[in-house]
Write a protein that holds these residues in place. Structure first.
Motif, PDB file in Angstrom:
ATOM      1  N   SER A 106       6.875  -0.497  -8.115  1.00  0.00           N
ATOM      2  CA  SER A 106       6.718  -1.408  -6.656  1.00  0.00           C
ATOM      3  C   SER A 106       6.813  -0.117  -5.479  1.00  0.00           C
ATOM      4  CB  SER A 106       7.595  -2.350  -6.600  1.00  0.00           C
ATOM      5  OG  SER A 106       8.959  -1.974  -6.407  1.00  0.00           O
ATOM      6  N   ARG A 107       7.641   0.813  -5.621  1.00  0.00           N
ATOM      7  CA  ARG A 107       7.747   1.582  -4.545  1.00  0.00           C
ATOM      8  C   ARG A 107       8.376   1.432  -3.440  1.00  0.00           C
ATOM      9  NH1 ARG A 107       5.588   6.530  -5.890  1.00  0.00           N
ATOM     10  NH2 ARG A 107       3.719   6.587  -7.679  1.00  0.00           N
ATOM     11  N   LYS A 113       7.750   0.989   1.253  1.00  0.00           N
ATOM     12  CA  LYS A 113       6.333   0.499   1.323  1.00  0.00           C
ATOM     13  C   LYS A 113       6.250  -0.995   1.881  1.00  0.00           C
ATOM     14  CE  LYS A 113       4.128   3.862  -0.897  1.00  0.00           C
ATOM     15  NZ  LYS A 113       2.999   4.427  -0.001  1.00  0.00           N
ATOM     16  N   THR A 114       5.294  -1.289   2.674  1.00  0.00           N
ATOM     17  CA  THR A 114       5.098  -2.634   3.010  1.00  0.00           C
ATOM     18  C   THR A 114       5.149  -3.547   1.904  1.00  0.00           C
ATOM     19  OG1 THR A 114       2.924  -2.663   3.254  1.00  0.00           O
ATOM     20  CG2 THR A 114       3.910  -1.733   5.046  1.00  0.00           C
ATOM     21  N   GLU A 139       1.562  -3.596   0.526  1.00  0.00           N
ATOM     22  CA  GLU A 139       1.240  -2.547  -0.156  1.00  0.00           C
ATOM     23  C   GLU A 139       1.874  -2.668  -1.610  1.00  0.00           C
ATOM     24  OE1 GLU A 139       0.717   1.177   2.953  1.00  0.00           O
ATOM     25  OE2 GLU A 139       3.000   0.377   2.233  1.00  0.00           O
ATOM     26  N   MET A 140       3.010  -3.056  -1.492  1.00  0.00           N
ATOM     27  CA  MET A 140       3.781  -3.518  -2.980  1.00  0.00           C
ATOM     28  C   MET A 140       2.893  -4.604  -3.700  1.00  0.00           C
ATOM     29  SD  MET A 140       7.668  -2.832  -2.250  1.00  0.00           S
ATOM     30  CE  MET A 140       8.343  -4.527  -1.569  1.00  0.00           C
ATOM     31  N   GLU A 152      -0.173  -5.469  -3.697  1.00  0.00           N
ATOM     32  CA  GLU A 152      -1.449  -4.906  -4.119  1.00  0.00           C
ATOM     33  C   GLU A 152      -1.379  -3.862  -5.162  1.00  0.00           C
ATOM     34  OE1 GLU A 152      -5.468  -2.763  -2.615  1.00  0.00           O
ATOM     35  OE2 GLU A 152      -3.644  -2.959  -1.183  1.00  0.00           O
ATOM     36  N   SER A 153      -0.279  -3.035  -5.011  1.00  0.00           N
ATOM     37  CA  SER A 153      -0.083  -2.087  -6.082  1.00  0.00           C
ATOM     38  C   SER A 153       0.459  -2.564  -7.661  1.00  0.00           C
ATOM     39  CB  SER A 153       1.008  -0.987  -5.639  1.00  0.00           C
ATOM     40  OG  SER A 153       1.382  -0.002  -6.627  1.00  0.00           O
TER      41      SER A 153
END
Length: 260
Positions: A179-180, A185-186, A189-190, A192-193
Motif C-alpha cells: 500500500s506504501r 502516500k495519499t 494513491e493507495m 489505486e495502487s
C-alpha cells in the motif's frame, strides 16, 4: 608411428553412432552445467503470494508505530467481514498489550515482526533467535497466543534467516502488494495502487499508526469485496506442507507446480 583411427575403435563404428555419442555428451554437459547454475543461484525465499483458484487475498498490518488507530482498523475490518493478520513488534506488544489483546479477541491472526525491528539480514543468527523468542514472549503475555508466522522488519531477510526461523517453527511471510502507507502516500494513491495490482492469493501490506491508512482501507476493501474477493488470515490461505516456492516467492502446492 602413423595414427590409425581403427586402433581406437572409432573407424569401426558407423557415423550415426559417433554422432549420437557426441550429441549425448553435449546434452549431458549442458544438463550438468544447468544443475550447477541452479544450485549456485537458488536461495530460500519467504512467501510473497499464494497460488489459488479462489478470489482470496490476505490483508496484513505491520505494527511497529502507533496503536491509537487499532480500534478503528478493527471496526473497518469487521464492517467488511475481513479477517487480517497483524505482524506485531515485541516492544509494540509490550507497550500496547490491550491493543494486542483486542486484535486477538476480534478473531484476527497475530505474527511476530521481531522484537526491536533490526535489519535481521545483517545480524547474527544467535541475535535473530533472541529477537524472535523475546517478541513471542511479549505477544503471548499480552494475548495468550504464540505466533507461528514471522515477517522480517523492512522486508530484509537472508536465506540463513529463513532457515533459522523455520527451524524455530515459523513460516516467513512477505507481501506482493504494498500500500506504501509507510511512504505517506495519499489515500487515493493507495487505493489505486492496491486495487489495480491485487490478484488471487495476494498478500497486501499495511501499517498501523500511519496517517492515511484509515482513509484508504475501507475504500480498498469496498472495491475488492464488490469484485468478489474474500479477506482471509494468512494461515487460512497458505499451504502448510507439500508446496514449492517459485522465483517470485509465490507458494504453489506440489500438485499444481507441474501445470503452472
Amino acid at each position: 608411428m602413423a595414427f590409425d583411427i581403427n586402433d581406437y575403435g572409432i573407424g569401426k563404428r558407423p557415423l550415426w553412432a559417433i554422432f549420437a555419442s557426441v550429441l549425448l555428451l553435449i546434452v549431458l554437459a549442458v544438463f550438468v552445467l544447468n544443475c550447477v547454475a541452479m544450485g549456485e543461484g537458488s536461495r530460500l525465499l519467504p512467501i510473497y503470494s499464494v497460488e489459488t483458484d479462489e478470489k482470496k487475498t490476505a490483508v496484513t498490518f505491520n505494527c511497529a508505530w502507533g496503536a491509537e488507530d487499532i480500534p478503528e482498523i478493527l471496526a473497518v475490518l469487521e464492517k467488511y467481514e475481513a479477517k487480517a493478520t497483524f505482524f506485531v513488534l515485541g516492544q509494540w506488544a509490550k507497550e500496547n498489550p490491550d491493543a494486542v489483546k483486542m486484535i486477538a479477541e476480534a478473531g484476527h491472526e497475530i505474527g511476530t515482526h521481531s522484537n526491536t525491528h533490526p535489519d535481521m539480514a545483517e545480524i547474527s543468527m544467535e541475535k535473530a533467535r533472541e529477537e524472535l523468542l523475546r517478541s513471542c514472549e511479549y505477544i503471548e503475555k499480552a494475548c495468550g497466543i504464540k505466533p507461528v508466522l514471522f515477517r522480517a522488519p523492512s522486508g530484509s531477510y537472508s536465506g540463513e534467516l529463513i532457515k533459522t526461523a523455520s527451524e524455530m517453527g515459523f513460516m516467513t511471510i512477505q507481501w506482493d502488494i504494498d500500500s506504501r502507507d509507510w511512504k505517506d502516500k495519499t489515500a487515493g494513491e493507495m487505493v489505486e495502487s492496491v486495487t489495480k495490482n491485487v490478484g488471487k492469493g495476494s498478500i497486501i501490506l499495511f501499517h498501523s499508526g500511519k496517517e492515511n491508512t484509515l482513509e484508504a482501507l475501507p475504500q480498498i476493501l469496498e472495491i475488492l469485496k464488490n469484485g468478489g474477493y474474500e479477506f482471509v488470515k494468512i494461515s487460512d490461505m497458505i499451504y502448510a506442507e507439500n508446496y514449492t516456492i517459485d522465483h517470485t516467492g509465490r507458494q504453489i502446492p506440489l500438485g499444481l507446480s507441474e501445470g503452472h
